[in-house]
Design a protein around this motif. Structure first.
Motif, PDB file in Angstrom:
ATOM      1  N   PHE A 108      94.334  82.005  -2.712  1.00 24.89           N
ATOM      2  CA  PHE A 108      95.209  81.639  -1.604  1.00 24.89           C
ATOM      3  C   PHE A 108      94.570  80.553  -0.750  1.00 24.89           C
ATOM      4  CE2 PHE A 108      96.490  81.999   2.834  1.00 24.89           C
ATOM      5  CZ  PHE A 108      97.858  81.787   2.717  1.00 24.89           C
ATOM      6  N   ALA A 109      93.278  80.699  -0.443  1.00 24.92           N
ATOM      7  CA  ALA A 109      92.604  79.744   0.438  1.00 24.92           C
ATOM      8  C   ALA A 109      92.605  78.340  -0.153  1.00 24.92           C
ATOM      9  CB  ALA A 109      91.173  80.205   0.709  1.00 24.92           C
ATOM     10  N   GLU A 110      92.367  78.247  -1.461  1.00 27.97           N
ATOM     11  CA  GLU A 110      92.306  76.931  -2.088  1.00 27.97           C
ATOM     12  C   GLU A 110      93.683  76.280  -2.118  1.00 27.97           C
ATOM     13  OE1 GLU A 110      89.647  74.907  -5.591  1.00 27.97           O
ATOM     14  OE2 GLU A 110      90.167  77.031  -5.767  1.00 27.97           O
ATOM     15  N   CYS A 111      94.700  77.038  -2.466  1.00 25.11           N
ATOM     16  CA  CYS A 111      96.066  76.503  -2.445  1.00 25.11           C
ATOM     17  C   CYS A 111      96.475  76.126  -1.021  1.00 25.11           C
ATOM     18  CB  CYS A 111      97.042  77.527  -3.015  1.00 25.11           C
ATOM     19  SG  CYS A 111      96.821  77.875  -4.777  1.00 25.11           S
ATOM     20  N   TYR A 112      96.135  76.986  -0.075  1.00 20.12           N
ATOM     21  CA  TYR A 112      96.437  76.720   1.340  1.00 20.12           C
ATOM     22  C   TYR A 112      95.816  75.403   1.782  1.00 20.12           C
ATOM     23  CZ  TYR A 112      95.565  76.955   6.386  1.00 20.12           C
ATOM     24  OH  TYR A 112      95.446  76.647   7.726  1.00 20.12           O
ATOM     25  N   MET A 113      94.564  75.157   1.406  1.00 23.84           N
ATOM     26  CA  MET A 113      93.880  73.936   1.825  1.00 23.84           C
ATOM     27  C   MET A 113      94.652  72.692   1.388  1.00 23.84           C
ATOM     28  SD  MET A 113      90.048  72.503   0.952  1.00 23.84           S
ATOM     29  CE  MET A 113      90.462  71.968  -0.714  1.00 23.84           C
ATOM     30  N   TYR A 114      95.044  72.656   0.124  1.00 26.89           N
ATOM     31  CA  TYR A 114      95.742  71.467  -0.373  1.00 26.89           C
ATOM     32  C   TYR A 114      97.155  71.364   0.188  1.00 26.89           C
ATOM     33  CZ  TYR A 114      91.900  70.593  -3.576  1.00 26.89           C
ATOM     34  OH  TYR A 114      90.664  70.311  -4.094  1.00 26.89           O
ATOM     35  N   ARG A 115      97.806  72.502   0.393  1.00 28.63           N
ATOM     36  CA  ARG A 115      99.159  72.464   0.969  1.00 28.63           C
ATOM     37  C   ARG A 115      99.114  72.022   2.422  1.00 28.63           C
ATOM     38  NH1 ARG A 115     103.127  71.358   2.584  1.00 28.63           N
ATOM     39  NH2 ARG A 115     105.236  72.200   2.314  1.00 28.63           N
ATOM     40  N   ARG A 116      98.143  72.502   3.173  1.00 25.44           N
ATOM     41  CA  ARG A 116      98.016  72.076   4.573  1.00 25.44           C
ATOM     42  C   ARG A 116      97.610  70.612   4.648  1.00 25.44           C
ATOM     43  NH1 ARG A 116      93.680  74.431   8.944  1.00 25.44           N
ATOM     44  NH2 ARG A 116      93.905  72.745  10.466  1.00 25.44           N
ATOM     45  N   LEU A 117      96.711  70.207   3.783  1.00 29.76           N
ATOM     46  CA  LEU A 117      96.275  68.814   3.743  1.00 29.76           C
ATOM     47  C   LEU A 117      97.468  67.892   3.514  1.00 29.76           C
ATOM     48  CD1 LEU A 117      93.090  67.781   1.745  1.00 29.76           C
ATOM     49  CD2 LEU A 117      95.052  66.271   1.946  1.00 29.76           C
ATOM     50  N   ASN A 118      98.395  68.317   2.675  1.00 23.81           N
ATOM     51  CA  ASN A 118      99.553  67.481   2.373  1.00 23.81           C
ATOM     52  C   ASN A 118     100.417  67.223   3.594  1.00 23.81           C
ATOM     53  OD1 ASN A 118     102.684  67.601   0.899  1.00 23.81           O
ATOM     54  ND2 ASN A 118     101.192  66.097   0.215  1.00 23.81           N
ATOM     55  N   THR A 119     100.440  68.174   4.535  1.00 25.36           N
ATOM     56  CA  THR A 119     101.252  67.973   5.745  1.00 25.36           C
ATOM     57  C   THR A 119     100.718  66.826   6.596  1.00 25.36           C
ATOM     58  OG1 THR A 119     100.011  69.540   7.141  1.00 25.36           O
ATOM     59  CG2 THR A 119     101.812  70.430   5.809  1.00 25.36           C
ATOM     60  N   PHE A 120      99.425  66.540   6.490  1.00 24.61           N
ATOM     61  CA  PHE A 120      98.870  65.417   7.247  1.00 24.61           C
ATOM     62  C   PHE A 120      99.576  64.119   6.869  1.00 24.61           C
ATOM     63  CE2 PHE A 120      94.430  67.648   7.114  1.00 24.61           C
ATOM     64  CZ  PHE A 120      94.923  68.680   7.903  1.00 24.61           C
ATOM     65  N   PHE A 121     100.071  64.057   5.655  1.00 19.73           N
ATOM     66  CA  PHE A 121     100.714  62.845   5.148  1.00 19.73           C
ATOM     67  C   PHE A 121     102.229  62.903   5.275  1.00 19.73           C
ATOM     68  CE2 PHE A 121      96.614  63.273   3.211  1.00 19.73           C
ATOM     69  CZ  PHE A 121      96.096  61.985   3.213  1.00 19.73           C
ATOM     70  N   THR A 122     102.818  64.058   4.959  1.00 19.50           N
ATOM     71  CA  THR A 122     104.285  64.157   4.966  1.00 19.50           C
ATOM     72  C   THR A 122     104.864  64.055   6.379  1.00 19.50           C
ATOM     73  OG1 THR A 122     104.103  66.572   4.962  1.00 19.50           O
ATOM     74  CG2 THR A 122     104.421  65.494   2.834  1.00 19.50           C
ATOM     75  N   LEU A 123     104.054  64.342   7.398  1.00 19.55           N
ATOM     76  CA  LEU A 123     104.533  64.270   8.776  1.00 19.55           C
ATOM     77  C   LEU A 123     104.297  62.898   9.406  1.00 19.55           C
ATOM     78  CD1 LEU A 123     103.509  67.840  10.013  1.00 19.55           C
ATOM     79  CD2 LEU A 123     105.805  67.001   9.477  1.00 19.55           C
ATOM     80  N   THR A 124     104.056  61.890   8.569  1.00 24.50           N
ATOM     81  CA  THR A 124     103.908  60.517   9.041  1.00 24.50           C
ATOM     82  C   THR A 124     105.088  59.681   8.562  1.00 24.50           C
ATOM     83  OG1 THR A 124     102.717  59.717   7.074  1.00 24.50           O
ATOM     84  CG2 THR A 124     101.394  60.748   8.823  1.00 24.50           C
ATOM     85  N   ASN A 125     105.130  58.433   9.017  1.00 27.34           N
ATOM     86  CA  ASN A 125     106.167  57.508   8.557  1.00 27.34           C
ATOM     87  C   ASN A 125     105.692  56.629   7.407  1.00 27.34           C
ATOM     88  OD1 ASN A 125     108.193  58.231  10.496  1.00 27.34           O
ATOM     89  ND2 ASN A 125     107.068  57.074  12.059  1.00 27.34           N
ATOM     90  N   HIS A 126     104.382  56.320   7.381  1.00 27.67           N
ATOM     91  CA  HIS A 126     103.872  55.330   6.444  1.00 27.67           C
ATOM     92  C   HIS A 126     103.044  55.915   5.297  1.00 27.67           C
ATOM     93  CE1 HIS A 126     105.065  51.949   9.049  1.00 27.67           C
ATOM     94  NE2 HIS A 126     104.679  52.721  10.062  1.00 27.67           N
ATOM     95  N   TRP A 127     102.744  57.205   5.353  1.00 32.94           N
ATOM     96  CA  TRP A 127     101.848  57.797   4.357  1.00 32.94           C
ATOM     97  C   TRP A 127     102.496  58.942   3.581  1.00 32.94           C
ATOM     98  CZ3 TRP A 127      96.764  55.875   3.963  1.00 32.94           C
ATOM     99  CH2 TRP A 127      96.368  54.997   4.983  1.00 32.94           C
ATOM    100  N   LYS A 128     103.801  59.091   3.692  1.00 32.53           N
ATOM    101  CA  LYS A 128     104.484  60.258   3.134  1.00 32.53           C
ATOM    102  C   LYS A 128     104.196  60.486   1.651  1.00 32.53           C
ATOM    103  CE  LYS A 128     108.456  60.403   6.279  1.00 32.53           C
ATOM    104  NZ  LYS A 128     108.160  61.744   6.837  1.00 32.53           N
TER     105      LYS A 128
END
Length: 463
Positions: A108-128
């Protein structure tokens, strides 16, 4: 969690486990590499807004690394356009008691890390849609040049002979030998996993590939059920089934995807399969996992082999090294491989079918209940090949099974009665392993380097 095995799971709190090493050493290195990648991307753009968003991503990556190193609590994942996904992650986080990084189930922790990391990009305008691991995947594939060229020559030779004389596929022993070789090539390709090779040089990576390495590693295959897999596909072919599909639940991009396609192309050209479905991830995942764009990038590299393989990697640029030119025969073989795979893809025999369930936070024990449509789709295949260590961990619940536990039992709801023929091609990296003869696990643990230096092929044929 309600559908998971009751067998205790691998946890980061176990000091002797690979889980503990991952959270304390591997993952911080991966996050540091991600920060370096964004720095490079920022320096290559003049867009002020993109630069500002990139700097914020770097701050978020730094904060995540700090939380991890200092054993802070895992925080809820913000909603980023996929509310069902984030709700599932956050619900499990709550059910686990809002754990800290050093006290949490590893999977769970490893999957969580990559899923949370992805939000750093999807919540932007230029890095989605930015893949922060793309640079690493491309460079590592370039370093696989020797093995890629060698396999291209072998593949072109085999396919040309098959097309010139269809009788070659009617000799049972020849067919079986070729099938076994192609599957073993597919297995050894999994030795290249960027999330694990954080401290290896490119020379070390190259030693893991090539025919000599494969021959030397044959002694390390622990469980081999390839004859049963071959018999399964031959039976469907002999019965004259109109559609005989083989699915690949993919793992790593680059060289491993290349060897997956070697096997897929062989199956289609021999008629052991009429269709192959490749199942990649939908978001950047575990550093090197395949995205749909990675498939396109691989075909593009093979379509222009001189332009790709004669370009220096990032490391070669720093050391001012220039790759040697490809020989004319090498270019010819690589172009042959490209044309074959591009044709199979264009004619619909080789399809790409992503599904966001592959980046869920739990094991595949949950798949029939949480993703019933995907489960029904998998049941249509003659064989579903799950590639790599993570897929193996998910198949068996990443649990502390006794090593002699039958693979079919450890599959749980994906085992007997599931309607899915499961084959796992896995390089043994994590702690969990099943299906070994009595005493074998103890023997391997006592060897220099321990069990992790060995490879496993595991397969279940129950529907």
């Amino acid at each position: 969690m309600e559908f998971d095995t009751k067998t205790p799971k691998s946890v980061t709190s176990d000091p002797k486990s690979f889980a503990s090493e991952s959270v304390r050493m591997r993952w911080p290195v991966i996050l540091t590499g991600a920060i370096d990648d964004i720095f490079k991307a920022i320096s290559s753009t003049d867009d002020a807004e993109k630069q500002a968003e990139g700097k914020k991503i770097i701050e978020q990556l730094g904060s995540l690394k700090y939380e991890m190193l200092h054993d802070r609590q895992l925080t809820p994942i913000p909603e980023d356009g996929f509310p069902d996904e984030t709700a599932a992650y956050n619900k499990e986080l709550e059910q686990l008691g809002n754990p800290t990084w050093f006290q949490v189930p590893w999977l769970f922790a490893e999957c969580y890390m990559y899923r949370r990391l992805n939000t750093f990009f999807t919540l932007t305008n230029h890095w989605k849609s930015y893949d922060l691991f793309a640079r690493q995947k491309t460079d590592t594939f370039r370093t696989s040049r020797n093995a890629v060229v060698e396999l291209a020559a072998r593949y072109a030779d085999i396919i040309k002979k098959i097309r010139a004389d269809k009788d070659i596929t009617h000799d049972p022993e020849t067919e079986k030998i070729l099938f076994t070789e192609m599957c073993e090539v597919c297995l050894w390709g999994n030795a290249t996993d960027l999330s694990l090779l954080t401290n290896m040089t490119y020379e070390d990576i190259q030693k893991l590939q090539g025919s000599e390495a494969r021959k030397a590693a044959e002694q390390n295959i622990l469980v081999n059920n390839l004859p049963e897999a071959f018999a399964l596909l031959k039976k469907a072919q002999a019965e004259g089934k109109k559609e005989r599909r083989v699915d690949f639940v993919l793992d790593n991009a680059g060289f491993e995807l290349y060897v997956d396609l070697v096997l897929a192309g062989y199956l289609l050209n021999t008629g052991l399969a009429t269709h192959v479905v490749l199942r990649p991830k939908s978001i950047p995942w575990f550093v090197s996992d395949v995205l749909p764009t990675d498939f396109a990038a691989l075909l593009s590299a093979l379509a222009n082999p001189k332009g790709f393989f004669e370009s220096p990697t990032e490391e070669e640029k720093v050391s001012e090294k220039t790759p040697a030119p490809l020989a004319p025969k090498e270019v010819e073989d690589l172009l042959y491989v490209f044309q074959d795979w591009a044709t199979l893809h264009g004619e619909g025999q080789l399809a790409i079918r992503p599904n966001r369930y592959w980046t869920a936070g739990g094991s595949f024990w949950r798949l029939p209940h949480e993703a019933p449509e995907l489960h029904e789709d998998l049941k249509q295949a003659e064989l579903v090949i799950f590639k790599g260590d993570l897929n193996y961990r998910k198949l068996v619940g990443d649990a502390w099974w006794d090593a002699t536990t039958p693979f079919a039992e450890a599959l749980g709801p994906m085992g007997p009665g599931s309607g899915v023929n499961v084959m796992s091609l896995r390089t043994c990296k994590a702690d969990v392993v099943v299906g070994l003869p009595a005493g074998k696990d103890e023997e391997l643990r006592a060897t220099e380097g321990g069990r992790w230096r060995f490879r496993c092929q595991k397969m279940g044929l129950e529907r």
